[in-house]
Design a protein around this motif. Structure first.
Motif, short mmCIF file in Angstrom:
data_model
loop_
_atom_site.label_atom_id
_atom_site.label_comp_id
_atom_site.label_asym_id
_atom_site.label_seq_id
_atom_site.Cartn_x
_atom_site.Cartn_y
_atom_site.Cartn_z
N SER A 120 8.79 6.28 3.60
CA SER A 120 7.37 6.47 3.86
C SER A 120 6.58 5.22 3.50
CB SER A 120 6.86 7.68 3.07
OG SER A 120 5.48 7.85 3.27
N ALA A 121 6.90 4.63 2.35
CA ALA A 121 6.21 3.40 1.94
C ALA A 121 6.48 2.27 2.92
CB ALA A 121 6.64 3.00 0.53
N ALA A 122 7.72 2.16 3.37
CA ALA A 122 8.06 1.11 4.34
C ALA A 122 7.32 1.34 5.65
CB ALA A 122 9.57 1.08 4.58
N LEU A 123 7.23 2.59 6.08
CA LEU A 123 6.52 2.91 7.31
C LEU A 123 5.04 2.58 7.18
CD1 LEU A 123 6.41 4.12 10.14
CD2 LEU A 123 6.13 6.36 9.09
N GLU A 124 4.44 2.93 6.04
CA GLU A 124 3.03 2.62 5.83
C GLU A 124 2.79 1.11 5.87
OE1 GLU A 124 1.84 4.54 2.22
OE2 GLU A 124 2.07 6.55 3.07
N GLU A 125 3.68 0.36 5.26
CA GLU A 125 3.54 -1.11 5.28
C GLU A 125 3.67 -1.64 6.71
OE1 GLU A 125 3.03 -5.04 4.19
OE2 GLU A 125 2.55 -3.19 3.12
N ALA A 126 4.63 -1.11 7.46
CA ALA A 126 4.81 -1.55 8.85
C ALA A 126 3.57 -1.19 9.68
CB ALA A 126 6.06 -0.91 9.45
N GLN A 127 3.03 0.00 9.45
CA GLN A 127 1.83 0.41 10.18
C GLN A 127 0.65 -0.49 9.81
OE1 GLN A 127 1.70 4.54 9.01
NE2 GLN A 127 2.47 5.21 10.99
N ARG A 128 0.55 -0.87 8.53
CA ARG A 128 -0.53 -1.76 8.10
C ARG A 128 -0.42 -3.12 8.81
NH1 ARG A 128 -1.31 -5.85 5.11
NH2 ARG A 128 0.80 -5.96 4.33
N ARG A 129 0.81 -3.64 8.88
CA ARG A 129 1.02 -4.92 9.57
C ARG A 129 0.69 -4.80 11.05
NH1 ARG A 129 5.81 -4.93 6.52
NH2 ARG A 129 6.99 -4.53 8.42
N LEU A 133 7.54 4.60 14.38
CA LEU A 133 7.21 5.98 14.03
C LEU A 133 8.39 6.91 14.32
CD1 LEU A 133 3.55 6.20 15.36
CD2 LEU A 133 4.30 6.20 12.98
N GLN A 134 9.05 6.69 15.44
CA GLN A 134 10.19 7.53 15.79
C GLN A 134 11.33 7.32 14.81
OE1 GLN A 134 11.09 6.66 19.88
NE2 GLN A 134 9.39 7.85 20.66
N ALA A 135 11.60 6.08 14.42
CA ALA A 135 12.69 5.78 13.49
C ALA A 135 12.42 6.39 12.13
CB ALA A 135 12.87 4.27 13.37
N ALA A 136 11.19 6.32 11.67
CA ALA A 136 10.84 6.90 10.37
C ALA A 136 10.99 8.41 10.40
CB ALA A 136 9.42 6.51 9.99
#
Length: 134
Positions: A26-35, A115-118
């Motif tokens: 979840s943290a990695a996804l949030e960081e990717a979304q932020r980028r 999003l799909q991978a997460a």
């Protein structure tokens, strides 16, 4: 007695590991979304800049298009004095617009893949934990 207690401890450890893995994903996804959001903001700014620079050219083309036909000029062939600058500028702007559109499509596709991978990773972890418990 002792075997059942050990199984419960093992399941608790597995559950904690899955929970930790889920939080990390979840943290990695949030960081990717932020980028991705930052990239999208930069692309949007570029598009706004592009249209701001395009407006004067469009206005110039409208004024040329409103000239009487007796002037013998078409919009695509009007060159503002014979140097071909307007035609070159139009070509450049069209190429830039195509690049921006392609970048937006790629950015959207990459965000969707993330999003799909997460989502798949979280579902797989939950399924593995459930299978272990059974």
């Amino acid at each position: 007695g002792g075997v059942a207690v050990q199984k419960v401890r093992d399941l608790e450890q597995q559950l904690q590991a899955c929970d930790h893995q889920g939080r990390m994903a979840s943290a990695a996804l949030e960081e990717a979304q932020r980028r991705q959001a930052g990239k999208l903001r930069r692309v949007e700014q570029s598009v706004e800049d592009f249209f701001r620079r395009l407006a004067p050219v469009e206005e110039q083309l409208r004024s040329v298009a409103s000239m009487p036909a007796s002037h013998g000029r078409s919009i695509r062939h009007y060159d503002g004095g014979g140097d071909g600058m307007l035609e070159a500028r139009l070509d450049s702007l069209e190429e830039q617009q195509a690049r921006v559109e392609a970048a937006l499509q790629e950015l959207g596709a990459r965000a969707e893949e993330g999003l799909q991978a997460a989502g798949a990773g979280s579902a797989a972890a939950a399924a593995a934990a459930a299978a272990e418990a059974a």
